[in-house]
Write a protein that holds these residues in place. Sequence first.
Motif, PDB file in Angstrom:
ATOM      1  N   UNK A   1       0.834  -1.196   0.000  1.00 54.93           N
ATOM      2  CA  UNK A   1       0.000   0.000   0.000  1.00 54.93           C
ATOM      3  C   UNK A   1       0.872   1.251   0.000  1.00 54.93           C
ATOM      4  N   UNK A   2       0.525   2.207  -0.866  1.00 56.81           N
ATOM      5  CA  UNK A   2       1.283   3.433  -1.029  1.00 56.81           C
ATOM      6  C   UNK A   2       0.415   4.621  -0.607  1.00 56.81           C
ATOM      7  N   UNK A   3       0.961   5.444   0.261  1.00 57.71           N
ATOM      8  CA  UNK A   3       0.240   6.630   0.743  1.00 57.71           C
ATOM      9  C   UNK A   3       0.381   7.777  -0.242  1.00 57.71           C
ATOM     10  N   UNK A   4      -0.756   8.379  -0.608  1.00 53.02           N
ATOM     11  CA  UNK A   4      -0.726   9.529  -1.505  1.00 53.02           C
ATOM     12  C   UNK A   4      -1.290  10.783  -0.875  1.00 53.02           C
ATOM     13  N   UNK A   5      -1.901  10.630   0.316  1.00 49.52           N
ATOM     14  CA  UNK A   5      -2.484  11.775   1.011  1.00 49.52           C
ATOM     15  C   UNK A   5      -3.808  11.403   1.655  1.00 49.52           C
ATOM     16  N   UNK A   6      -3.797  11.201   2.972  1.00 50.66           N
ATOM     17  CA  UNK A   6      -5.021  10.922   3.718  1.00 50.66           C
ATOM     18  C   UNK A   6      -5.691   9.612   3.358  1.00 50.66           C
ATOM     19  N   UNK A   7      -4.943   8.641   2.844  1.00 52.27           N
ATOM     20  CA  UNK A   7      -5.542   7.390   2.394  1.00 52.27           C
ATOM     21  C   UNK A   7      -6.092   6.593   3.570  1.00 52.27           C
ATOM     22  N   UNK A   8      -7.366   6.257   3.482  1.00 49.41           N
ATOM     23  CA  UNK A   8      -8.030   5.398   4.472  1.00 49.41           C
ATOM     24  C   UNK A   8      -8.790   4.308   3.727  1.00 49.41           C
ATOM     25  N   UNK A   9      -8.667   3.100   4.242  1.00 55.51           N
ATOM     26  CA  UNK A   9      -9.217   1.937   3.558  1.00 55.51           C
ATOM     27  C   UNK A   9      -9.896   1.027   4.582  1.00 55.51           C
ATOM     28  N   UNK A  10     -11.044   0.478   4.212  1.00 53.14           N
ATOM     29  CA  UNK A  10     -11.623  -0.627   4.967  1.00 53.14           C
ATOM     30  C   UNK A  10     -11.151  -1.920   4.309  1.00 53.14           C
ATOM     31  N   UNK A  11     -10.545  -2.768   5.102  1.00 47.46           N
ATOM     32  CA  UNK A  11      -9.942  -4.008   4.596  1.00 47.46           C
ATOM     33  C   UNK A  11     -10.854  -5.182   4.938  1.00 47.46           C
ATOM     34  N   UNK A  12     -11.169  -5.976   3.927  1.00 50.51           N
ATOM     35  CA  UNK A  12     -11.984  -7.175   4.101  1.00 50.51           C
ATOM     36  C   UNK A  12     -11.124  -8.379   3.747  1.00 50.51           C
ATOM     37  N   UNK A  13     -11.037  -9.336   4.671  1.00 49.77           N
ATOM     38  CA  UNK A  13     -10.204 -10.516   4.476  1.00 49.77           C
ATOM     39  C   UNK A  13     -11.071 -11.766   4.366  1.00 49.77           C
ATOM     40  N   UNK A  14     -10.700 -12.642   3.474  1.00 49.07           N
ATOM     41  CA  UNK A  14     -11.360 -13.934   3.328  1.00 49.07           C
ATOM     42  C   UNK A  14     -10.983 -14.851   4.494  1.00 49.07           C
ATOM     43  N   UNK A  15     -11.828 -15.855   4.739  1.00 49.89           N
ATOM     44  CA  UNK A  15     -11.505 -16.943   5.674  1.00 49.89           C
ATOM     45  C   UNK A  15     -11.289 -16.454   7.096  1.00 49.89           C
ATOM     46  N   UNK A  16     -12.346 -15.993   7.707  1.00 54.79           N
ATOM     47  CA  UNK A  16     -12.311 -15.473   9.071  1.00 54.79           C
ATOM     48  C   UNK A  16     -11.395 -16.302   9.962  1.00 54.79           C
ATOM     49  N   UNK A  17     -10.418 -15.627  10.551  1.00 56.23           N
ATOM     50  CA  UNK A  17      -9.507 -16.285  11.478  1.00 56.23           C
ATOM     51  C   UNK A  17      -8.153 -16.602  10.901  1.00 56.23           C
ATOM     52  N   UNK A  18      -8.061 -16.883   9.613  1.00 58.22           N
ATOM     53  CA  UNK A  18      -6.766 -17.261   9.042  1.00 58.22           C
ATOM     54  C   UNK A  18      -5.788 -16.089   8.986  1.00 58.22           C
ATOM     55  N   UNK A  19      -6.208 -14.883   8.562  1.00 54.89           N
ATOM     56  CA  UNK A  19      -5.235 -13.783   8.562  1.00 54.89           C
ATOM     57  C   UNK A  19      -4.640 -13.539   9.945  1.00 54.89           C
ATOM     58  N   UNK A  20      -5.488 -13.631  10.983  1.00 57.37           N
ATOM     59  CA  UNK A  20      -5.015 -13.403  12.341  1.00 57.37           C
ATOM     60  C   UNK A  20      -4.119 -14.530  12.844  1.00 57.37           C
ATOM     61  N   UNK A  21      -4.205 -15.684  12.207  1.00 60.91           N
ATOM     62  CA  UNK A  21      -3.411 -16.838  12.644  1.00 60.91           C
ATOM     63  C   UNK A  21      -2.076 -16.944  11.930  1.00 60.91           C
ATOM     64  N   UNK A  22      -1.786 -16.003  11.040  1.00 65.50           N
ATOM     65  CA  UNK A  22      -0.467 -16.007  10.410  1.00 65.50           C
ATOM     66  C   UNK A  22      -0.455 -16.270   8.927  1.00 65.50           C
ATOM     67  N   UNK A  23      -1.583 -16.081   8.244  1.00 68.68           N
ATOM     68  CA  UNK A  23      -1.639 -16.313   6.792  1.00 68.68           C
ATOM     69  C   UNK A  23      -1.063 -15.107   6.039  1.00 68.68           C
ATOM     70  N   UNK A  24       0.168 -14.787   6.282  1.00 69.50           N
ATOM     71  CA  UNK A  24       0.835 -13.691   5.585  1.00 69.50           C
ATOM     72  C   UNK A  24       2.338 -13.846   5.776  1.00 69.50           C
TER      73      UNK A  24
END
Length: 249
Positions: A68-91
């Motif tokens: 992600x690149x900041x260009x000025x005041x960038x705000x984003x709502x992030x939606x992730x697939x597979x509830x629980x996997x991103x928080x468990x280390x899928x990155x």
Amino acid sequence: MSHLSAYDWEAADGVCGGSPHLHLVCTEAYVVTAGRGAVQTLSPDGYRDIPLEAGALAWFTPGTVHRMVQGGGLRVTVLMQNSGLPEAGDAVFTFPPEVLADPERYAAAARLPARGGPEAEAAARRRRDLAVEGYLPLREALRAGDDGPLRDFQRAAAGLVRSRVPRFRELWEAGALAAARRTGEQLDALEAGDAGHLADATARTAGPTHHGGYGMCGRREEYELPGATLPYETSDPSDPSAATGPRGA
């Protein structure tokens, strides 16, 4: 789901933004709510610099490196697939190959000492810089038509999380798969003329449970809601691939 304010820290290439990384089994989507910027992506089909402005929607499938690149005041709502996997280390961050080759070194570089405060900010910035260091050669190779380094990174990333797959499977079965099965059961009931499940209809509301967290790409307003987004897992001493701190954007 989380709300993200992109980092405005300048990196070695003069670009302000977050830590390049990929997800192994989860698609990620950005819904831009304010400001402007971009998301840089690397995938076997090439390098892209996708503009982001309010109202834009961008998403990337597993294996796509994104920054992600900041260009000025960038705000984003992030939606992730597979509830629980991103928080468990899928990155996995795009750290240099010598860091990826050493699980303990990778975990130390990815770990945040706390969820907030100056020490957490300094650690988040260091890991961003290290991720950019490994990302730039991948990008230059891809621009030159060589996807070999990217493929090597993808294989290294898969190796780092291999020991966590049983935990991923548990979360998938209890979350996304269970939700799909419930839908199937409801369709079966409707087809049989049974509307009994509608007796459980209700409405709920919730707000962020943590403000100002340090994500991979920016400061986060995070939700830890049972059945929706699970608490972030901390590192397991027996699993050097696990790293404390936010997993998603």
